[in-house]
Design an enzyme around this catalytic site. Sequence first.
Site, PDB file in Angstrom:
ATOM      1  N   ARG A 260       0.916  -1.243   0.154  1.00  0.00           N
ATOM      2  CA  ARG A 260       0.052  -0.070  -0.249  1.00  0.00           C
ATOM      3  C   ARG A 260       0.822   1.238  -0.138  1.00  0.00           C
ATOM      4  NH1 ARG A 260      -3.431  -2.160   5.051  1.00  0.00           N
ATOM      5  NH2 ARG A 260      -1.695  -3.367   5.170  1.00  0.00           N
TER       6      ARG A 260
HETATM    7  C1  UD1 Z   1      -1.836  -5.957  11.396  1.00  0.00           C
HETATM    8  C2  UD1 Z   1      -2.947  -7.026  12.001  1.00  0.00           C
HETATM    9  C3  UD1 Z   1      -3.971  -6.169  12.330  1.00  0.00           C
HETATM   10  C4  UD1 Z   1      -3.678  -4.666  13.198  1.00  0.00           C
HETATM   11  C5  UD1 Z   1      -2.708  -4.007  12.493  1.00  0.00           C
HETATM   12  C6  UD1 Z   1      -1.935  -2.983  13.505  1.00  0.00           C
HETATM   13  C7  UD1 Z   1      -2.777  -9.302  11.144  1.00  0.00           C
HETATM   14  C8  UD1 Z   1      -3.308 -10.278  10.618  1.00  0.00           C
HETATM   15  N1  UD1 Z   1      -3.466  -8.174  11.169  1.00  0.00           N
HETATM   16  O1  UD1 Z   1      -2.659  -5.678  10.012  1.00  0.00           O
HETATM   17  O2  UD1 Z   1      -5.012  -6.760  13.175  1.00  0.00           O
HETATM   18  O3  UD1 Z   1      -4.847  -4.040  13.427  1.00  0.00           O
HETATM   19  O4  UD1 Z   1      -1.606  -4.848  12.094  1.00  0.00           O
HETATM   20  O5  UD1 Z   1      -0.956  -1.998  12.788  1.00  0.00           O
HETATM   21  O6  UD1 Z   1      -1.825  -9.541  11.835  1.00  0.00           O
HETATM   22  N2  UD1 Z   1       4.654  -8.812   8.066  1.00  0.00           N
HETATM   23  C9  UD1 Z   1       5.953  -9.677   7.795  1.00  0.00           C
HETATM   24  N3  UD1 Z   1       5.621 -10.845   7.169  1.00  0.00           N
HETATM   25  C10 UD1 Z   1       4.518 -11.018   6.483  1.00  0.00           C
HETATM   26  C11 UD1 Z   1       3.566  -9.959   6.840  1.00  0.00           C
HETATM   27  C12 UD1 Z   1       3.699  -8.888   7.443  1.00  0.00           C
HETATM   28  O7  UD1 Z   1       6.950  -9.510   8.260  1.00  0.00           O
HETATM   29  O8  UD1 Z   1       4.284 -12.056   5.894  1.00  0.00           O
HETATM   30  C13 UD1 Z   1       4.935  -7.411   8.903  1.00  0.00           C
HETATM   31  C14 UD1 Z   1       4.948  -6.081   8.107  1.00  0.00           C
HETATM   32  O9  UD1 Z   1       6.351  -5.975   7.457  1.00  0.00           O
HETATM   33  C15 UD1 Z   1       4.565  -5.166   9.174  1.00  0.00           C
HETATM   34  C16 UD1 Z   1       3.631  -6.157  10.092  1.00  0.00           C
HETATM   35  O10 UD1 Z   1       4.229  -7.522  10.023  1.00  0.00           O
HETATM   36  O11 UD1 Z   1       5.622  -4.731   9.748  1.00  0.00           O
HETATM   37  C17 UD1 Z   1       2.277  -5.968  10.165  1.00  0.00           C
HETATM   38  O12 UD1 Z   1       1.736  -6.390   8.665  1.00  0.00           O
HETATM   39  P1  UD1 Z   1       0.639  -5.489   7.805  1.00  0.00           P
HETATM   40  O13 UD1 Z   1       0.658  -6.321   6.655  1.00  0.00           O
HETATM   41  O14 UD1 Z   1       1.209  -4.058   7.745  1.00  0.00           O
HETATM   42  O15 UD1 Z   1      -0.467  -6.084   8.749  1.00  0.00           O
HETATM   43  P2  UD1 Z   1      -1.889  -4.958   8.885  1.00  0.00           P
HETATM   44  O16 UD1 Z   1      -2.857  -5.207   7.714  1.00  0.00           O
HETATM   45  O17 UD1 Z   1      -1.402  -3.566   9.312  1.00  0.00           O
HETATM   46 CA    CA Z   2       0.156  -2.218   9.121  1.00  0.00          CA
END
Ligand code: UD1
Ligand code: CA
Length: 251
Positions: A20
């Site tokens: 995003r």
């Molecule tokens: C996540 C939470 C959501 C919460 C929000 C708060 C989940 C499914 N959802 O959503 O409930 O309200 O954070 O900010 O957990 N990342 C990895 N590997 C992956 C995917 C993500 O390391 O495979 C890391 C990203 O780099 C990031 C963090 O995890 O730093 C959160 O991931 P992101 O995709 O931003 O989750 P949200 O959709 O924001």
């Molecule tokens: Ca996030």
Amino acid sequence: MKCERNDLAVIILAAGLGTRMKSDRAKVLHEIIGRPMIWYVIETAKKVASNSIVVVIGHQAEKVREVISRSADVKYALQEKQLGTGHAVLCAMRYISEKIKKIVILCGDVPLLSSDTIYHLIENHDKFNCDLSILGVEMENPKGYGRILFAEEQQVSGIVEEADATDEQKKINKVNTGIYCVNKIFLEESVKKIKTNNAQEEFYLTDIIKIGHEAGKDIRILIMNDPEEFIGINTSEDLKRVEEIMMRRPM
Ligand code: UD1
Ligand code: CA
């Protein structure tokens, strides 16, 4: 409680691209007042568990590792494919040493979080001796965040992500900040049970709440007051907003 504990580790999730953001750069490398976003989260983590930090890296892993290693000594867990936050934690578990009993999970894209808030979460976790503590906050505009499903006061039965929420659930304004304190044994057992049957076909870490609730675990939420501290940076607008807040803050 500011003394460091040797049974506590921190996992930081920082492997995502941040689709995003509409940029080729790994999300956590985007800068806020001249420092990469991840730097702020690392500095906070160092105050909580300086010797036991595991960072999950994936997108532009080498660059992220290089940036972090300039200021911190942490372990790195490589998540080759970004299959979701649940999978990211699974990748980190093998780097958690035997002596660790509790784990604090942070997101690399929530840079305004303070160490005092984390201490508060840990204190609350210890006080109730629960299996999982979630940090929640009420947001005027909860769009994009996971919504909290309550079983009873302070007890949580699940978290539903924006993409999976019904219109009714979207009205819930108590949201998941993505920050947790969790007992290691429960975390180890529950992350293995996460499936990908959701709108994004990802392994959602948030599924451990439903898994735990159904198994009779004690899952609590601590609701904080200041929504600004928990802004998760998903878009360039979020980045700008966080930078403005950071500039107003006393350092
Ligand atoms: C996540 C939470 C959501 C919460 C929000 C708060 C989940 C499914 N959802 O959503 O409930 O309200 O954070 O900010 O957990 N990342 C990895 N590997 C992956 C995917 C993500 O390391 O495979 C890391 C990203 O780099 C990031 C963090 O995890 O730093 C959160 O991931 P992101 O995709 O931003 O989750 P949200 O959709 O924001
Ligand atoms: Ca996030």
